[in-house]
Design a protein around this motif. Structure first.
Motif, PDB file in Angstrom:
ATOM      1  N   GLU A  25       3.524  13.727  37.010  1.00  0.00           N
ATOM      2  CA  GLU A  25       4.844  13.244  36.593  1.00  0.00           C
ATOM      3  C   GLU A  25       5.962  13.823  37.450  1.00  0.00           C
ATOM      4  OE1 GLU A  25       7.818  13.896  32.826  1.00  0.00           O
ATOM      5  OE2 GLU A  25       5.670  13.807  32.413  1.00  0.00           O
ATOM      6  N   SER A  26       5.903  15.102  37.758  1.00  0.00           N
ATOM      7  CA  SER A  26       6.980  15.738  38.531  1.00  0.00           C
ATOM      8  C   SER A  26       7.135  15.100  39.915  1.00  0.00           C
ATOM      9  CB  SER A  26       6.738  17.237  38.667  1.00  0.00           C
ATOM     10  OG  SER A  26       5.517  17.485  39.346  1.00  0.00           O
ATOM     11  N   GLN A  28       6.109  12.022  40.697  1.00  0.00           N
ATOM     12  CA  GLN A  28       6.541  10.635  40.500  1.00  0.00           C
ATOM     13  C   GLN A  28       8.051  10.592  40.293  1.00  0.00           C
ATOM     14  OE1 GLN A  28       2.594   8.400  38.904  1.00  0.00           O
ATOM     15  NE2 GLN A  28       4.083   8.851  37.329  1.00  0.00           N
ATOM     16  N   ARG A  29       8.576  11.525  39.508  1.00  0.00           N
ATOM     17  CA  ARG A  29      10.027  11.609  39.283  1.00  0.00           C
ATOM     18  C   ARG A  29      10.744  11.860  40.612  1.00  0.00           C
ATOM     19  NH1 ARG A  29       9.926  15.481  36.109  1.00  0.00           N
ATOM     20  NH2 ARG A  29       9.876  14.294  34.189  1.00  0.00           N
ATOM     21  N   ASP A  52      13.643   9.317  34.368  1.00  0.00           N
ATOM     22  CA  ASP A  52      12.744  10.361  33.859  1.00  0.00           C
ATOM     23  C   ASP A  52      11.665   9.764  32.955  1.00  0.00           C
ATOM     24  OD1 ASP A  52      14.210  12.237  35.252  1.00  0.00           O
ATOM     25  OD2 ASP A  52      15.318  12.951  33.493  1.00  0.00           O
ATOM     26  N   TRP A  53      12.035   8.767  32.159  1.00  0.00           N
ATOM     27  CA  TRP A  53      11.079   8.097  31.285  1.00  0.00           C
ATOM     28  C   TRP A  53      10.050   7.323  32.108  1.00  0.00           C
ATOM     29  CZ3 TRP A  53      11.611   2.577  29.830  1.00  0.00           C
ATOM     30  CH2 TRP A  53      10.686   2.187  28.860  1.00  0.00           C
ATOM     31  N   ALA A  55       9.103   7.890  35.093  1.00  0.00           N
ATOM     32  CA  ALA A  55       8.252   8.833  35.835  1.00  0.00           C
ATOM     33  C   ALA A  55       7.018   9.248  35.037  1.00  0.00           C
ATOM     34  CB  ALA A  55       9.054  10.063  36.244  1.00  0.00           C
ATOM     35  N   ARG A  56       7.046   9.070  33.734  1.00  0.00           N
ATOM     36  CA  ARG A  56       5.898   9.428  32.889  1.00  0.00           C
ATOM     37  C   ARG A  56       4.873   8.293  32.799  1.00  0.00           C
ATOM     38  NH1 ARG A  56      10.212  11.611  29.541  1.00  0.00           N
ATOM     39  NH2 ARG A  56      10.028   9.790  28.182  1.00  0.00           N
ATOM     40  N   TRP A  57       5.197   7.130  33.367  1.00  0.00           N
ATOM     41  CA  TRP A  57       4.277   6.001  33.319  1.00  0.00           C
ATOM     42  C   TRP A  57       3.101   6.231  34.266  1.00  0.00           C
ATOM     43  CZ3 TRP A  57       7.935   1.137  33.546  1.00  0.00           C
ATOM     44  CH2 TRP A  57       8.745   1.130  32.399  1.00  0.00           C
ATOM     45  N   ASP A  58       2.146   5.333  34.247  1.00  0.00           N
ATOM     46  CA  ASP A  58       0.966   5.446  35.100  1.00  0.00           C
ATOM     47  C   ASP A  58       1.341   5.297  36.577  1.00  0.00           C
ATOM     48  OD1 ASP A  58       0.077   2.320  35.871  1.00  0.00           O
ATOM     49  OD2 ASP A  58       1.313   2.548  34.071  1.00  0.00           O
ATOM     50  N   TYR A  59       0.516   5.896  37.421  1.00  0.00           N
ATOM     51  CA  TYR A  59       0.782   5.902  38.860  1.00  0.00           C
ATOM     52  C   TYR A  59       0.956   4.508  39.464  1.00  0.00           C
ATOM     53  CZ  TYR A  59       0.247   6.313  43.842  1.00  0.00           C
ATOM     54  OH  TYR A  59       0.445   6.187  45.177  1.00  0.00           O
ATOM     55  N   VAL A  62       4.500   3.224  38.632  1.00  0.00           N
ATOM     56  CA  VAL A  62       5.570   3.993  39.279  1.00  0.00           C
ATOM     57  C   VAL A  62       5.579   3.745  40.785  1.00  0.00           C
ATOM     58  CG1 VAL A  62       6.457   6.320  39.743  1.00  0.00           C
ATOM     59  CG2 VAL A  62       5.611   5.741  37.458  1.00  0.00           C
TER      60      VAL A  62
END
Length: 77
Positions: A25-26, A28-29, A52-53, A55-59, A62
């Motif tokens: 996540e970090s 991806q963000r 930020d929200w 960024a928590r999704w699947d690769y 994102v």
């Protein structure tokens, strides 16, 4: 997602299939903010909350969004 262009997994070309891989996540963000910054997008508080929200999704999702931002930023006007 890395910042080095040599190891950069963000596509600059249209995608015909889902990107494969994993990124924490970090990272991806970080990649989303980097692409938005490189595109010259000014972000507000709510914009950052949404990034930020996302960024928590699947690769694959994102990476596709980051690719869309990159390609849009490089499209001649």
């Amino acid at each position: 997602m890395l910042h080095s262009r040599a190891n950069d997994p963000i596509s600059e070309d249209p995608l015909n299939s889902a990107p494969f891989g994993y990124s924490p996540e970090s990272l991806q963000r970080e990649a989303l903010y980097a692409e938005l910054n490189n595109a010259g997008v000014e972000l507000g508080t709510y914009d950052r909350l949404i990034v930020d929200w996302i960024a928590r999704w699947d690769y694959p999702t994102v990476a596709t969004i980051a690719s869309l931002i990159r390609r849009t930023a490089h499209t001649p006007k």
